[in-house]
Write a protein that holds these residues in place. Structure first.
Motif, PDB file in Angstrom:
ATOM      1  N   HIS A  59       0.490  -1.191  -0.105  1.00 51.48           N
ATOM      2  CA  HIS A  59      -0.089  -0.047   0.012  1.00 51.48           C
ATOM      3  C   HIS A  59       1.148   1.557  -0.028  1.00 51.48           C
ATOM      4  N   VAL A  60       2.157   1.463   0.235  1.00 57.18           N
ATOM      5  CA  VAL A  60       3.068   2.429   0.522  1.00 57.18           C
ATOM      6  C   VAL A  60       3.364   2.864  -0.963  1.00 57.18           C
ATOM      7  N   ASP A  61       4.170   3.991  -1.568  1.00 55.91           N
ATOM      8  CA  ASP A  61       5.363   4.090  -2.762  1.00 55.91           C
ATOM      9  C   ASP A  61       6.083   4.347  -1.732  1.00 55.91           C
ATOM     10  N   ILE A  62       6.966   3.158  -1.305  1.00 52.99           N
ATOM     11  CA  ILE A  62       8.689   3.298  -0.747  1.00 52.99           C
ATOM     12  C   ILE A  62       9.310   4.401  -1.206  1.00 52.99           C
ATOM     13  N   GLN A  63       9.733   4.401  -2.797  1.00 52.35           N
ATOM     14  CA  GLN A  63      10.033   5.377  -3.835  1.00 52.35           C
ATOM     15  C   GLN A  63       9.795   6.504  -3.086  1.00 52.35           C
ATOM     16  N   ALA A  64       8.348   7.239  -3.670  1.00 51.17           N
ATOM     17  CA  ALA A  64       8.117   8.227  -3.515  1.00 51.17           C
ATOM     18  C   ALA A  64       8.476   8.812  -1.585  1.00 51.17           C
ATOM     19  N   SER A  65       7.920   7.865  -0.948  1.00 47.28           N
ATOM     20  CA  SER A  65       8.609   8.525   0.057  1.00 47.28           C
ATOM     21  C   SER A  65       9.921   8.926   0.714  1.00 47.28           C
ATOM     22  N   ALA A  66      10.807   7.734   0.126  1.00 47.42           N
ATOM     23  CA  ALA A  66      11.556   7.940   0.495  1.00 47.42           C
ATOM     24  C   ALA A  66      12.377   8.970  -0.294  1.00 47.42           C
ATOM     25  N   GLN A  67      12.060  10.067  -1.360  1.00 47.65           N
ATOM     26  CA  GLN A  67      11.968  10.501  -2.505  1.00 47.65           C
ATOM     27  C   GLN A  67      12.257  12.179  -1.324  1.00 47.65           C
ATOM     28  N   ARG A  68      11.356  12.197  -0.971  1.00 51.40           N
ATOM     29  CA  ARG A  68      10.400  13.300  -0.059  1.00 51.40           C
ATOM     30  C   ARG A  68      11.110  13.732   0.523  1.00 51.40           C
ATOM     31  N   VAL A  69      11.615  12.618   1.589  1.00 51.03           N
ATOM     32  CA  VAL A  69      12.254  12.359   2.777  1.00 51.03           C
ATOM     33  C   VAL A  69      13.706  12.817   3.017  1.00 51.03           C
ATOM     34  N   LEU A  70      14.495  12.450   2.126  1.00 47.57           N
ATOM     35  CA  LEU A  70      15.547  12.598   1.332  1.00 47.57           C
ATOM     36  C   LEU A  70      16.024  14.135   1.501  1.00 47.57           C
ATOM     37  N   GLY A  71      14.758  14.933   0.207  1.00 45.85           N
ATOM     38  CA  GLY A  71      14.993  15.946  -0.827  1.00 45.85           C
ATOM     39  C   GLY A  71      16.113  15.739  -1.459  1.00 45.85           C
ATOM     40  N   LYS A  72      16.748  16.863  -1.467  1.00 50.19           N
ATOM     41  CA  LYS A  72      17.963  17.223  -2.373  1.00 50.19           C
ATOM     42  C   LYS A  72      19.098  16.124  -2.095  1.00 50.19           C
ATOM     43  N   TYR A  73      18.446  15.403  -1.038  1.00 50.36           N
ATOM     44  CA  TYR A  73      20.098  14.706  -1.274  1.00 50.36           C
ATOM     45  C   TYR A  73      19.787  13.429  -2.045  1.00 50.36           C
ATOM     46  N   TRP A  74      18.042  13.100  -2.107  1.00 47.51           N
ATOM     47  CA  TRP A  74      17.428  11.936  -3.395  1.00 47.51           C
ATOM     48  C   TRP A  74      18.770  12.062  -4.545  1.00 47.51           C
ATOM     49  N   ARG A  75      19.019  13.038  -5.539  1.00 53.08           N
ATOM     50  CA  ARG A  75      19.246  13.539  -6.744  1.00 53.08           C
ATOM     51  C   ARG A  75      20.671  13.052  -6.221  1.00 53.08           C
ATOM     52  N   GLN A  76      21.574  13.683  -4.943  1.00 56.14           N
ATOM     53  CA  GLN A  76      22.668  12.897  -4.715  1.00 56.14           C
ATOM     54  C   GLN A  76      23.265  11.655  -4.536  1.00 56.14           C
ATOM     55  N   ALA A  77      22.390  11.635  -4.193  1.00 52.51           N
ATOM     56  CA  ALA A  77      22.670   9.530  -3.861  1.00 52.51           C
ATOM     57  C   ALA A  77      23.106   9.068  -4.827  1.00 52.51           C
ATOM     58  N   SER A  78      23.925   7.676  -4.596  1.00 54.08           N
ATOM     59  CA  SER A  78      23.994   6.366  -5.374  1.00 54.08           C
ATOM     60  C   SER A  78      22.954   5.319  -5.627  1.00 54.08           C
ATOM     61  N   ASP A  79      22.324   4.918  -6.970  1.00 52.11           N
ATOM     62  CA  ASP A  79      21.173   4.242  -6.880  1.00 52.11           C
ATOM     63  C   ASP A  79      21.502   3.160  -6.180  1.00 52.11           C
ATOM     64  N   THR A  80      22.932   2.603  -5.345  1.00 55.81           N
ATOM     65  CA  THR A  80      23.144   1.586  -4.213  1.00 55.81           C
ATOM     66  C   THR A  80      22.063   1.947  -2.599  1.00 55.81           C
ATOM     67  N   GLU A  81      22.794   3.268  -2.509  1.00 54.70           N
ATOM     68  CA  GLU A  81      22.255   4.105  -1.447  1.00 54.70           C
ATOM     69  C   GLU A  81      21.037   4.351  -1.547  1.00 54.70           C
ATOM     70  N   LYS A  82      20.285   5.112  -2.527  1.00 52.27           N
ATOM     71  CA  LYS A  82      19.133   4.958  -2.580  1.00 52.27           C
ATOM     72  C   LYS A  82      18.386   3.564  -2.022  1.00 52.27           C
ATOM     73  N   ARG A  83      18.290   2.523  -3.072  1.00 52.08           N
ATOM     74  CA  ARG A  83      17.641   1.572  -2.154  1.00 52.08           C
ATOM     75  C   ARG A  83      17.816   1.186  -0.537  1.00 52.08           C
ATOM     76  N   GLN A  84      18.931   1.328  -0.881  1.00 56.56           N
ATOM     77  CA  GLN A  84      19.173   0.790   0.631  1.00 56.56           C
ATOM     78  C   GLN A  84      18.460   1.510   1.804  1.00 56.56           C
TER      79      GLN A  84
END
Length: 191
Positions: A59-84
């Motif tokens: 029921h939860v879009d974890i990617q959308a939540s993670a992007q919003r929690v991290l804000g600008k840091y999401w764009r700076q993170a590697s794919d591995t860091e995002k998945r983790q």
């Protein structure tokens, strides 16, 4: 020929109709799943955590939540860091909800309003009725691949996303996403 076309339509239509679910229906299903876990006294804490993990996945879009929690840091993170981070955020949500499940005491939920914006964002307002008062909770949803999923909820004016963002801000400034991932992994290992 008509019968073949009709058969193909019958096979395709249920899957299309099932995929496009209204936002309020998604929230109702999620709340029902959580209440069933909370009210099942036969489940151990570990079983409840696993069931919660499954409900969050559904029921939860974890990617959308993670992007919003991290804000600008999401764009700076590697794919591995995002998945983790997404895996760790899901663990944080499970640990948060497991505490809330222990407080469940046959509260009821009313679904009061649904608003859809730009065809992909929605808000579903609810009221949780306890013995003492009424708690307003608003669920924020995002539609991805014709499926509505929750990415945030606001209870009594407190957004889950903003709360996590504020909690993680200093660690992100100091150590970036990799440092936050290490801190969250250590914290989750303690629970």
């Amino acid at each position: 020929m008509k019968s073949i076309i009709f058969l193909i339509m019958m096979l395709v239509m249920p899957s299309v109709a099932f995929a496009v679910q209204e936002p309020t229906e998604r929230v109702k299903l999620g709340v029902t799943d959580i209440i069933s876990i909370a009210s099942d006294s036969t489940l151990s804490v570990e079983q409840k955590k696993q069931s919660l993990s499954d409900v969050i996945e559904k029921h939860v879009d974890i990617q959308a939540s993670a992007q919003r929690v991290l804000g600008k840091y999401w764009r700076q993170a590697s794919d591995t860091e995002k998945r983790q981070f997404m895996v760790l955020l899901k663990g944080v949500l499970v640990d948060t909800y497991i505490v809330l499940l222990e407080q469940y005491d046959n509260q009821t939920v009313d679904y009061t309003n649904e608003t859809i914006k730009k065809k992909v964002y929605a808000s579903v307002d609810t009221e949780i009725h306890t013995k003492e008062n009424i708690i307003p909770v608003s669920y924020q949803l995002y539609q991805r691949n014709n499926e509505w999923k929750i990415y945030d909820f606001v209870a009594e004016g407190l957004s889950m996303i903003r709360t996590f963002s504020n909690d993680y801000k200093s660690t992100l400034k100091k150590s970036g996403v990799s440092g936050l991932n290490e801190a969250l992994a250590a914290k989750l290992a303690q629970t």
